[in-house]
Design a protein around this motif. Structure first.
Motif: not given
Length: 271
Positions: A34-49
């Motif tokens: 992310g733009t906060d430099r955090q690696l997080d596939p779960r966050r991407i899944a949340e956006v999609i959900a």
């Protein structure tokens, strides 16, 4: 270690009253960093959900890459959403892969996945057919190059009989989407706009940019649709999570089948 404070909304959602109504999402996920430099596939899944999308086209996924912990980002996101995934590695070096994917809980058939002509970073495309209540819907997801010369060759390849010019592609309603790295005044965009309709232009709302996510200036992520598809709406969510999860914003498009052939086109060979 990958982690998230976000709760994933469970898939699949209750079936729609009319399965000819669908929501499409295209999203460059920037390797889930992310733009906060955090690696997080779960966050991407949340956006999609949160989008409640039926068909998702993702670009810039890492699979087995050391830089992102060696995990399969495509498989992780699909598992969190309880969806099936078709992934194509535009870049494949030993065990490390990087590329594009199409996710959905609907029956699908992979038709083609392959590279596009590239001088700079290797690019590719993936084409699946989705079963929409027994009707075939073509979905093509791609990520074009950063340089205009590359994009010119890549669009020419996509319009060839291998892809969009294919008889099977022409025989069914179609969606062509992804990160085209091309603004509406570009040659690459205009080549596709001559054959398909830009969902953001047809929708009632004013077209909005998708990149960069914190302060979007450029409209380079697009969803193009064929004439058989009615565009109900197009939106770019601007919630705090979408500004953080990737350097691109997702583009959501709701569609329905405006015209159906006199003879139904059955979907077959589902994989």
């Amino acid at each position: 270690m990958v982690g998230s404070r976000y709760m994933i909304v469970p898939y699949p959602f209750p079936p729609r009253a009319d399965r000819r109504e669908l929501k499409i999402l295209t999203y460059n996920v920037h390797s889930c960093v992310g733009t906060d430099r955090q690696l997080d596939p779960r966050r991407i899944a949340e956006v999609i959900a949160l989008s409640n999308a039926d068909i998702i086209a993702l670009q810039e996924l890492d699979v087995g890459r050391k830089r992102t912990g060696g995990v399969d980002q495509a498989a992780i996101i699909a598992a969190l959403l309880k969806m099936e995934v078709h992934f194509h590695p535009a870049l494949h070096f030993e065990e490390e892969r990087y590329g594009d994917a199409i996710l959905t809980a609907m029956p699908t058939r992979l038709v083609r996945a392959g590279p596009l002509p590239s001088v700079g970073e290797t690019r590719g495309a993936i084409w699946v057919q989705v079963d929409v209540g027994g009707w075939a819907l073509n979905v093509l997801n791609t990520h074009l190059g950063l340089h205009s010369a590359d994009r010119k060759r890549q669009i020419a390849a996509l319009l060839s009989p291998d892809w969009i010019g294919n008889v099977e592609f022409q025989a069914a309603p179609a969606i062509v989407c992804g990160d085209f790295n091309a603004i509406p005044s570009s040659r690459a965009y205009k080549s596709l706009a001559r054959l398909f309709r830009d969902a953001q232009l047809v929708a009632r709302a004013k077209p909005k940019p998708t990149f960069p996510s914190r302060f979007p200036l450029f409209r380079i992520d697009h969803v193009f649709v064929s004439e058989e598809l009615q565009i109900e709406s197009a939106a770019i969510p601007l919630a705090p999570i979408t500004r953080l999860a990737s350097d691109h914003l997702p583009l959501e498009v709701s569609i329905s089948l405006a015209e159906v052939p006199e003879t139904p086109r059955a979907f077959s060979s589902v994989s």
